[in-house]
Design a protein around this motif. Sequence first.
Motif, PDB file in Angstrom:
ATOM      1  N   VAL A 173       0.773  -1.289   0.223  1.00 24.56           N
ATOM      2  CA  VAL A 173      -0.391   0.022   0.098  1.00 24.56           C
ATOM      3  C   VAL A 173       1.118   1.144  -0.065  1.00 24.56           C
ATOM      4  N   TYR A 174       0.687   2.043  -0.917  1.00 20.17           N
ATOM      5  CA  TYR A 174       1.419   3.441  -0.836  1.00 20.17           C
ATOM      6  C   TYR A 174       0.430   4.436  -0.278  1.00 20.17           C
ATOM      7  N   PRO A 175       0.424   4.677   0.710  1.00 19.45           N
ATOM      8  CA  PRO A 175      -0.377   5.839   1.511  1.00 19.45           C
ATOM      9  C   PRO A 175      -0.260   7.375   1.563  1.00 19.45           C
ATOM     10  N   GLY A 176      -0.902   7.891   1.476  1.00 18.06           N
ATOM     11  CA  GLY A 176      -0.529   9.345   1.397  1.00 18.06           C
ATOM     12  C   GLY A 176      -1.839  10.486   1.266  1.00 18.06           C
ATOM     13  N   SER A 177      -1.836  11.529   1.328  1.00 17.37           N
ATOM     14  CA  SER A 177      -2.622  12.620   1.284  1.00 17.37           C
ATOM     15  C   SER A 177      -3.019  13.012  -0.190  1.00 17.37           C
ATOM     16  N   PHE A 178      -1.757  12.957  -1.006  1.00 14.92           N
ATOM     17  CA  PHE A 178      -1.980  13.226  -2.385  1.00 14.92           C
ATOM     18  C   PHE A 178      -2.742  14.212  -2.755  1.00 14.92           C
ATOM     19  N   ASP A 179      -2.429  15.665  -2.162  1.00 12.56           N
ATOM     20  CA  ASP A 179      -3.460  16.669  -2.179  1.00 12.56           C
ATOM     21  C   ASP A 179      -2.918  17.913  -2.955  1.00 12.56           C
ATOM     22  N   SER A 186      -4.221  14.250   9.823  1.00 13.09           N
ATOM     23  CA  SER A 186      -4.181  15.382  10.780  1.00 13.09           C
ATOM     24  C   SER A 186      -4.086  16.581  10.300  1.00 13.09           C
ATOM     25  N   LYS A 187      -3.116  16.612   8.837  1.00  9.53           N
ATOM     26  CA  LYS A 187      -2.979  17.646   8.070  1.00  9.53           C
ATOM     27  C   LYS A 187      -4.487  17.961   7.471  1.00  9.53           C
ATOM     28  N   LYS A 188      -4.569  19.243   7.207  1.00  6.34           N
ATOM     29  CA  LYS A 188      -5.825  19.756   6.648  1.00  6.34           C
ATOM     30  C   LYS A 188      -5.740  19.554   5.101  1.00  6.34           C
ATOM     31  N   ILE A 207       4.507   1.546   1.234  1.00  9.15           N
ATOM     32  CA  ILE A 207       5.639   2.278   0.656  1.00  9.15           C
ATOM     33  C   ILE A 207       5.664   3.592   1.204  1.00  9.15           C
ATOM     34  N   ARG A 208       6.858   4.384   1.173  1.00 12.59           N
ATOM     35  CA  ARG A 208       6.869   5.746   1.558  1.00 12.59           C
ATOM     36  C   ARG A 208       7.988   6.418   0.815  1.00 12.59           C
ATOM     37  N   GLY A 209       7.799   7.391   0.386  1.00 17.92           N
ATOM     38  CA  GLY A 209       8.940   8.245  -0.467  1.00 17.92           C
ATOM     39  C   GLY A 209       9.521   9.195   0.457  1.00 17.92           C
ATOM     40  N   LEU A 210      10.875   9.266   0.425  1.00 13.95           N
ATOM     41  CA  LEU A 210      11.835  10.096   0.922  1.00 13.95           C
ATOM     42  C   LEU A 210      12.524  11.247   0.238  1.00 13.95           C
ATOM     43  N   ARG A 211      12.267  12.352   0.575  1.00 14.47           N
ATOM     44  CA  ARG A 211      12.886  13.401  -0.103  1.00 14.47           C
ATOM     45  C   ARG A 211      14.110  13.959   0.434  1.00 14.47           C
ATOM     46  N   ALA A 212      14.106  14.757   1.430  1.00 18.34           N
ATOM     47  CA  ALA A 212      15.237  15.104   1.942  1.00 18.34           C
ATOM     48  C   ALA A 212      15.319  14.526   3.548  1.00 18.34           C
ATOM     49  N   ILE A 226      13.867   6.478  -2.386  1.00 17.54           N
ATOM     50  CA  ILE A 226      14.374   8.011  -2.509  1.00 17.54           C
ATOM     51  C   ILE A 226      13.927   8.479  -3.723  1.00 17.54           C
ATOM     52  N   THR A 227      13.331   9.632  -3.710  1.00 19.55           N
ATOM     53  CA  THR A 227      13.151  10.298  -4.737  1.00 19.55           C
ATOM     54  C   THR A 227      14.272  10.712  -5.843  1.00 19.55           C
ATOM     55  N   LYS A 228      13.751  10.890  -7.043  1.00 19.74           N
ATOM     56  CA  LYS A 228      14.773  11.296  -8.068  1.00 19.74           C
ATOM     57  C   LYS A 228      15.281  12.723  -7.470  1.00 19.74           C
ATOM     58  N   LYS A 255      15.342  15.245  -9.335  1.00 17.87           N
ATOM     59  CA  LYS A 255      14.544  16.431 -10.061  1.00 17.87           C
ATOM     60  C   LYS A 255      13.161  16.521  -9.304  1.00 17.87           C
ATOM     61  N   TYR A 256      12.851  15.499  -8.771  1.00 16.30           N
ATOM     62  CA  TYR A 256      11.493  15.672  -7.879  1.00 16.30           C
ATOM     63  C   TYR A 256      11.633  16.175  -6.282  1.00 16.30           C
ATOM     64  N   ASN A 257      13.189  16.281  -6.014  1.00 17.20           N
ATOM     65  CA  ASN A 257      13.152  16.391  -4.471  1.00 17.20           C
ATOM     66  C   ASN A 257      12.334  17.358  -3.873  1.00 17.20           C
ATOM     67  N   PHE A 258      12.290  18.640  -4.471  1.00 14.75           N
ATOM     68  CA  PHE A 258      11.545  19.862  -4.025  1.00 14.75           C
ATOM     69  C   PHE A 258       9.968  19.995  -4.200  1.00 14.75           C
ATOM     70  N   ILE A 259       9.688  18.865  -4.803  1.00 14.10           N
ATOM     71  CA  ILE A 259       8.236  19.054  -5.199  1.00 14.10           C
ATOM     72  C   ILE A 259       7.371  18.489  -4.111  1.00 14.10           C
ATOM     73  N   SER A 260       6.534  19.412  -3.542  1.00 12.40           N
ATOM     74  CA  SER A 260       5.466  18.732  -2.724  1.00 12.40           C
ATOM     75  C   SER A 260       3.972  19.260  -3.107  1.00 12.40           C
TER      76      SER A 260
HETATM   77  P1  ADP Z   1       1.347  12.540   3.785  1.00 11.93           P
HETATM   78  O1  ADP Z   1       0.578  13.153   4.164  1.00 11.93           O
HETATM   79  O2  ADP Z   1       0.927  11.120   4.262  1.00 11.93           O
HETATM   80  O3  ADP Z   1       2.824  12.805   3.902  1.00 11.93           O
HETATM   81  P2  ADP Z   1       1.838  12.990   1.056  1.00 11.93           P
HETATM   82  O4  ADP Z   1       0.758  12.971  -0.264  1.00 11.93           O
HETATM   83  O5  ADP Z   1       2.514  14.451   1.350  1.00 11.93           O
HETATM   84  O6  ADP Z   1       1.150  12.533   2.141  1.00 11.93           O
HETATM   85  O7  ADP Z   1       2.936  12.135   0.665  1.00 11.93           O
HETATM   86  C1  ADP Z   1       2.908  10.830   0.503  1.00 11.93           C
HETATM   87  C2  ADP Z   1       4.210  10.072   0.323  1.00 11.93           C
HETATM   88  O8  ADP Z   1       5.034  10.284  -0.684  1.00 11.93           O
HETATM   89  C3  ADP Z   1       5.223  10.338   1.660  1.00 11.93           C
HETATM   90  O9  ADP Z   1       5.981   9.167   1.985  1.00 11.93           O
HETATM   91  C4  ADP Z   1       6.097  11.558   1.076  1.00 11.93           C
HETATM   92  O10 ADP Z   1       7.397  11.525   1.954  1.00 11.93           O
HETATM   93  C5  ADP Z   1       6.201  10.789  -0.418  1.00 11.93           C
HETATM   94  N1  ADP Z   1       6.610  12.244  -1.351  1.00 11.93           N
HETATM   95  C6  ADP Z   1       5.708  13.389  -1.444  1.00 11.93           C
HETATM   96  N2  ADP Z   1       6.410  14.194  -2.306  1.00 11.93           N
HETATM   97  C7  ADP Z   1       7.406  13.456  -2.843  1.00 11.93           C
HETATM   98  C8  ADP Z   1       8.389  13.757  -4.033  1.00 11.93           C
HETATM   99  N3  ADP Z   1       8.459  14.734  -4.546  1.00 11.93           N
HETATM  100  N4  ADP Z   1       9.240  12.838  -4.389  1.00 11.93           N
HETATM  101  C9  ADP Z   1       9.194  11.350  -3.427  1.00 11.93           C
HETATM  102  N5  ADP Z   1       8.075  11.175  -2.706  1.00 11.93           N
HETATM  103  C10 ADP Z   1       7.325  12.186  -2.174  1.00 11.93           C
END
Ligand code: ADP
Length: 169
Positions: A11-17, A46-48, A95-100, A127-129, A131-136
């Motif tokens: 499962v790749y969970p997240g807000s995806f917002d 907990s995040k809005k 699955i979780r992604g790590l940027r910094a 770990i993110t590529k 080129k996507y490091n700063f994207i949120s």
């Molecule tokens: P959450 O609120 O659970 O952190 P996000 O939608 O912000 O949900 O992120 C979901 C997952 O994707 C997290 O593990 C986050 O670290 C990762 N993630 C967010 N942005 C990026 C990115 N630019 N590159 C790689 N991973 C990312």
Amino acid sequence: MENNTEMKIAVYPGSFDPVTKGHLDILERASSMFDKVIIAVLKNNSKKSYMPTQDRVELIKESIKDMENLENVEVGSFEGLTIDYARQVGAKFLIRGLRAVSDFEYEMQLSQTNQAIAPEIGTVFLITKPKYNFISSGIVKELSFLGQDVSKFVPKSVVEYLQKHKINV
Ligand code: ADP
């Protein structure tokens, strides 16, 4: 002994917002590692969140429609604990992604909490590529609200959605 033929489900969970190209990169890589990956939008965080859950789900579906090799990816949503959802769908991995480094502390705490309450479920960090490091998602919403073109950072369906909805962050 564990059955080797058991499907490896993650499962790749997240807000995806909203979902970004960074998220999609992690998803692509996860899909090549597991038999099935469920990218799942968390409803009550907990995040809005700024976008309705259903819209976040639809945007992920739209974004992955034309991507190759994602036949083993499903899109879902859930409320409550991620590990409960993982158990429900038979997933042994998150699955979780790590940027910094800034992501690390929070992610470690989350992963260790999950380990303590659900030892049978492991977290895999990708770990993110660079080129996507700063994207949120937050930065994307802010840029879009201020009239910037965000097509470098998010898929086309998200660009169009943000243009239409003018989300105020
Ligand atoms: P959450 O609120 O659970 O952190 P996000 O939608 O912000 O949900 O992120 C979901 C997952 O994707 C997290 O593990 C986050 O670290 C990762 N993630 C967010 N942005 C990026 C990115 N630019 N590159 C790689 N991973 C990312």
